[in-house]
Motif scaffolding. Structure first.
Motif, PDB file in Angstrom:
ATOM      1  N   GLY A 130     -40.145  27.158  -8.314  1.00 16.30           N
ATOM      2  CA  GLY A 130     -40.179  26.982  -9.759  1.00 16.30           C
ATOM      3  C   GLY A 130     -39.390  25.817 -10.306  1.00 16.30           C
ATOM      4  N   GLY A 131     -38.971  24.902  -9.457  1.00 17.40           N
ATOM      5  CA  GLY A 131     -38.270  23.731  -9.947  1.00 17.40           C
ATOM      6  C   GLY A 131     -36.803  24.013 -10.250  1.00 17.40           C
ATOM      7  N   ARG A 132     -36.235  23.125 -11.057  1.00 21.00           N
ATOM      8  CA  ARG A 132     -34.792  23.159 -11.285  1.00 21.00           C
ATOM      9  C   ARG A 132     -34.335  24.452 -11.943  1.00 21.00           C
ATOM     10  N   HIS A 133     -35.058  24.917 -12.969  1.00 21.52           N
ATOM     11  CA  HIS A 133     -34.637  26.111 -13.717  1.00 21.52           C
ATOM     12  C   HIS A 133     -35.390  27.358 -13.277  1.00 21.52           C
ATOM     13  N   GLY A 134     -36.089  27.304 -12.132  1.00 24.55           N
ATOM     14  CA  GLY A 134     -36.858  28.445 -11.684  1.00 24.55           C
ATOM     15  C   GLY A 134     -36.056  29.714 -11.468  1.00 24.55           C
ATOM     16  N   PRO A 135     -34.912  29.677 -10.763  1.00 24.24           N
ATOM     17  CA  PRO A 135     -34.154  30.913 -10.565  1.00 24.24           C
ATOM     18  C   PRO A 135     -33.690  31.557 -11.861  1.00 24.24           C
ATOM     19  N   VAL A 136     -33.287  30.741 -12.822  1.00 21.71           N
ATOM     20  CA  VAL A 136     -32.820  31.299 -14.105  1.00 21.71           C
ATOM     21  C   VAL A 136     -33.978  31.966 -14.843  1.00 21.71           C
ATOM     22  N   ILE A 137     -35.109  31.292 -14.936  1.00 18.71           N
ATOM     23  CA  ILE A 137     -36.262  31.855 -15.648  1.00 18.71           C
ATOM     24  C   ILE A 137     -36.756  33.119 -14.950  1.00 18.71           C
ATOM     25  N   GLY A 138     -36.825  33.087 -13.616  1.00 17.14           N
ATOM     26  CA  GLY A 138     -37.251  34.269 -12.890  1.00 17.14           C
ATOM     27  C   GLY A 138     -36.307  35.440 -13.075  1.00 17.14           C
ATOM     28  N   GLY A 139     -34.995  35.187 -12.991  1.00 17.02           N
ATOM     29  CA  GLY A 139     -34.023  36.263 -13.174  1.00 17.02           C
ATOM     30  C   GLY A 139     -34.055  36.850 -14.574  1.00 17.02           C
ATOM     31  N   VAL A 140     -34.156  36.004 -15.587  1.00 18.00           N
ATOM     32  CA  VAL A 140     -34.207  36.496 -16.967  1.00 18.00           C
ATOM     33  C   VAL A 140     -35.455  37.334 -17.191  1.00 18.00           C
ATOM     34  N   SER A 141     -36.613  36.853 -16.741  1.00 16.05           N
ATOM     35  CA  SER A 141     -37.859  37.606 -16.933  1.00 16.05           C
ATOM     36  C   SER A 141     -37.786  38.959 -16.232  1.00 16.05           C
ATOM     37  N   TYR A 142     -37.228  38.971 -15.039  1.00 15.97           N
ATOM     38  CA  TYR A 142     -37.156  40.218 -14.290  1.00 15.97           C
ATOM     39  C   TYR A 142     -36.234  41.228 -14.953  1.00 15.97           C
ATOM     40  N   PHE A 143     -35.005  40.841 -15.236  1.00 12.35           N
ATOM     41  CA  PHE A 143     -34.033  41.801 -15.761  1.00 12.35           C
ATOM     42  C   PHE A 143     -34.344  42.201 -17.202  1.00 12.35           C
ATOM     43  N   VAL A 144     -34.849  41.301 -18.009  1.00 13.29           N
ATOM     44  CA  VAL A 144     -35.174  41.658 -19.388  1.00 13.29           C
ATOM     45  C   VAL A 144     -36.326  42.648 -19.437  1.00 13.29           C
ATOM     46  N   SER A 145     -37.392  42.348 -18.700  1.00 11.55           N
ATOM     47  CA  SER A 145     -38.558  43.242 -18.746  1.00 11.55           C
ATOM     48  C   SER A 145     -38.227  44.611 -18.171  1.00 11.55           C
ATOM     49  N   LEU A 146     -37.532  44.659 -17.037  1.00  9.90           N
ATOM     50  CA  LEU A 146     -37.160  45.962 -16.470  1.00  9.90           C
ATOM     51  C   LEU A 146     -36.111  46.666 -17.323  1.00  9.90           C
ATOM     52  N   VAL A 204     -31.247  46.329  -9.367  1.00 12.93           N
ATOM     53  CA  VAL A 204     -30.465  45.299  -8.685  1.00 12.93           C
ATOM     54  C   VAL A 204     -30.863  45.200  -7.217  1.00 12.93           C
ATOM     55  N   PHE A 205     -31.133  46.341  -6.580  1.00 14.62           N
ATOM     56  CA  PHE A 205     -31.535  46.317  -5.172  1.00 14.62           C
ATOM     57  C   PHE A 205     -32.837  45.533  -4.990  1.00 14.62           C
ATOM     58  N   VAL A 206     -33.820  45.808  -5.848  1.00 13.62           N
ATOM     59  CA  VAL A 206     -35.086  45.081  -5.741  1.00 13.62           C
ATOM     60  C   VAL A 206     -34.877  43.593  -6.008  1.00 13.62           C
ATOM     61  N   ALA A 207     -34.012  43.274  -6.978  1.00 14.98           N
ATOM     62  CA  ALA A 207     -33.742  41.863  -7.286  1.00 14.98           C
ATOM     63  C   ALA A 207     -33.150  41.148  -6.077  1.00 14.98           C
ATOM     64  N   LEU A 208     -32.182  41.773  -5.430  1.00  6.13           N
ATOM     65  CA  LEU A 208     -31.578  41.146  -4.255  1.00  6.13           C
ATOM     66  C   LEU A 208     -32.578  41.033  -3.110  1.00  6.13           C
ATOM     67  N   ALA A 209     -33.400  42.082  -2.930  1.00  3.04           N
ATOM     68  CA  ALA A 209     -34.365  42.074  -1.835  1.00  3.04           C
ATOM     69  C   ALA A 209     -35.431  41.004  -2.030  1.00  3.04           C
ATOM     70  N   VAL A 210     -35.723  40.675  -3.289  1.00  5.54           N
ATOM     71  CA  VAL A 210     -36.776  39.694  -3.561  1.00  5.54           C
ATOM     72  C   VAL A 210     -36.208  38.292  -3.714  1.00  5.54           C
ATOM     73  N   MET A 211     -35.185  38.159  -4.549  1.00  8.74           N
ATOM     74  CA  MET A 211     -34.686  36.828  -4.888  1.00  8.74           C
ATOM     75  C   MET A 211     -33.849  36.212  -3.773  1.00  8.74           C
ATOM     76  N   GLY A 212     -33.240  37.027  -2.916  1.00 11.68           N
ATOM     77  CA  GLY A 212     -32.498  36.463  -1.798  1.00 11.68           C
ATOM     78  C   GLY A 212     -33.395  35.661  -0.856  1.00 11.68           C
ATOM     79  N   PRO A 213     -34.459  36.288  -0.311  1.00 16.18           N
ATOM     80  CA  PRO A 213     -35.384  35.511   0.526  1.00 16.18           C
ATOM     81  C   PRO A 213     -36.047  34.353  -0.227  1.00 16.18           C
ATOM     82  N   ALA A 214     -36.333  34.569  -1.529  1.00 16.93           N
ATOM     83  CA  ALA A 214     -36.948  33.491  -2.301  1.00 16.93           C
ATOM     84  C   ALA A 214     -36.012  32.288  -2.406  1.00 16.93           C
ATOM     85  N   TYR A 215     -34.724  32.555  -2.597  1.00 18.84           N
ATOM     86  CA  TYR A 215     -33.764  31.450  -2.678  1.00 18.84           C
ATOM     87  C   TYR A 215     -33.622  30.749  -1.329  1.00 18.84           C
ATOM     88  N   ALA A 216     -33.717  31.518  -0.240  1.00 16.41           N
ATOM     89  CA  ALA A 216     -33.674  30.890   1.095  1.00 16.41           C
ATOM     90  C   ALA A 216     -34.878  29.967   1.287  1.00 16.41           C
TER      91      ALA A 216
END
Length: 399
Positions: free
Chosen positions: A117-133, A149-161
């Motif tokens: 998602g480019g430079r601001h991808g992690p921020v936009i993804g995290g905000v959309s996820y936590f706000v909607s849930l 939080v568990f699902v966020a770590l399980a998804v965003m950790g590998p995505a960040y890698a």
């Protein structure tokens, strides 16, 4: 390799589109086909929904499918769309906590946004996820933040890698492109030096011979013909040298006998002598010990020095000394031409080309007027393989 990357990118886009369509089809099956509940005795009664709510949920399903289909091409838009659909469904009779499609679409879109998602991808993804849930759990009055939080770590950790690996790959590609551009620039400079060395010497001698022929054309026809014959001979030598250069540029096979050498100076000296100059050559040591790359560069250095003398001091006596030492090759060219008004304007590239060529080998070059009259060019080229490595890589000559 660009077309390979394009094919891989198109395959990835097609895969995400297929995943989006599959998810949309599964959601329609969940919504319209009576299926047994995933857990016996639990789950909402989907068949009890009104037609209006069913239509709204169908539109939201299309939004989820579109978000998954676009999560690779437009990751930030996709995750925002998935978050909006997830939030909107929180206010319908069928909350997004039970069917598998809403949460799966949101998770996939978040993964894509963080990964690509480019430079601001992690921020936009995290905000959309936590706000909607967060909104969904608030509406459902069941704030299970540990699961969120568990699902966020399980998804965003590998995505960040994945994001870090992609960034590293892009840096390597950029570095490779930069190195390729530098190599091309070096190659152009090498060709420019070769062309200058070949053409400058020949043209200088030809101009001097043509001038001599013109001066005696009416008074001494025989001398004029000899000068014109010399112009023809030098021109033929220049053409041969240019053909040799083209052979190298085209990558054609050829042995070292095709290359100019300090062991074969007669054609070079004949041109200067034909122009009216006198050249005395002294060789000390065994030229057979000189590696090919150093031999070629020494020849070009000597060629440029003689051209310099013929151009600025026509008719002068030139002394050439070639010494093969234990660790280096020394070339010294001295002429006794007039000192005043000579190579002080810096308008040519000959002496600069000598310095550049010598620097490739880690050698030294010096030039300048002598005390009294005359001009001197002095060059030292190391014979060691370590010092020759950059030049061998550039010229392709064997050591």
């Amino acid at each position: 390799m660009a077309w390979v990357r394009d094919i891989g990118r198109r395959r990835g886009d097609l895969a995400t589109v297929a995943a989006g369509l599959a998810l949309f089809g599964f959601g329609l099956a969940e919504l319209y086909v009576p299926l047994p509940p995933y857990v016996d005795g639990e789950g909402p009664d989907i068949t009890a929904l009104s037609g209006a709510w069913t239509a709204v949920l169908t539109v939201l399903l299309a939004g989820y499918g579109l978000a998954v289909a676009a999560c690779r091409s437009y990751p930030r838009v996709a995750v925002v769309l998935a978050g909006v659909c997830f939030t909107a469904q929180s206010f319908t009779p069928l909350l997004p906590e039970w069917p598998v499609v809403p949460l799966l679409a949101l998770v996939v879109a978040c993964f894509g946004c963080v990964a690509v998602g480019g430079r601001h991808g992690p921020v936009i993804g995290g905000v959309s996820y936590f706000v909607s849930l967060g909104i969904e759990t608030t509406v459902a009055d069941d704030p299970d933040w540990a699961f969120i939080v568990f699902v966020a770590l399980a998804v965003m950790g590998p995505a960040y890698a994945v994001r870090m690996r992609r960034a590293q790959a892009e840096r390597l590609v950029a570095l490779a492109i930069e190195r390729e551009a530098a190599a091309r620039l070096d190659e152009r400079l090498r060709v420019a030096r070769e062309l200058h060395d070949i053409v400058s010497h020949g043209v200088t001698v030809m101009v001097l011979q043509a001038g001599a022929a013109q001066a005696v054309l009416d008074s001494d026809a025989r001398q004029a013909r000899e000068s014109l014959d010399a112009v023809q001979d030098v021109g033929r030598d220049v053409v041969i040298e240019l053909r040799r250069l083209l052979v190298v540029l085209r990558g054609a096979e050829g042995g070292t006998e095709r290359l100019p050498s300090l062991r074969h100076l007669d054609p070079l000296l004949a041109g200067v002598r034909a122009a009216g100059g006198q050249v005395d050559v002294t060789v000390n040591g065994d030229l057979g010990r000189v590696p090919a790359a150093v031999d070629v560069s020494g020849y070009r250095v000597l060629q440029e020095a003689l051209t310099n003398a013929a151009k600025h001091a026509p008719g002068a006596t030139v002394s050439v000394s070639i010494d093969v030492g234990r660790t280096d090759l020394r070339v010294r060219v001295v002429d006794n031409g007039p000192r005043a008004g000579r190579r002080s304007d810096g308008s040519g590239y000959g002496l600069t080309g000598i310095s550049e060529r010598v620097e490739l080998f880690g050698g030294t070059a010096s030039s300048g007027p002598r005390e009294g009259d005359g001009f001197e060019v002095r060059v030292e080229l190391p014979l060691s393989a370590k010092s020759m490595a950059p030049a061998l890589a550039e010229t392709g000559a064997p050591g």
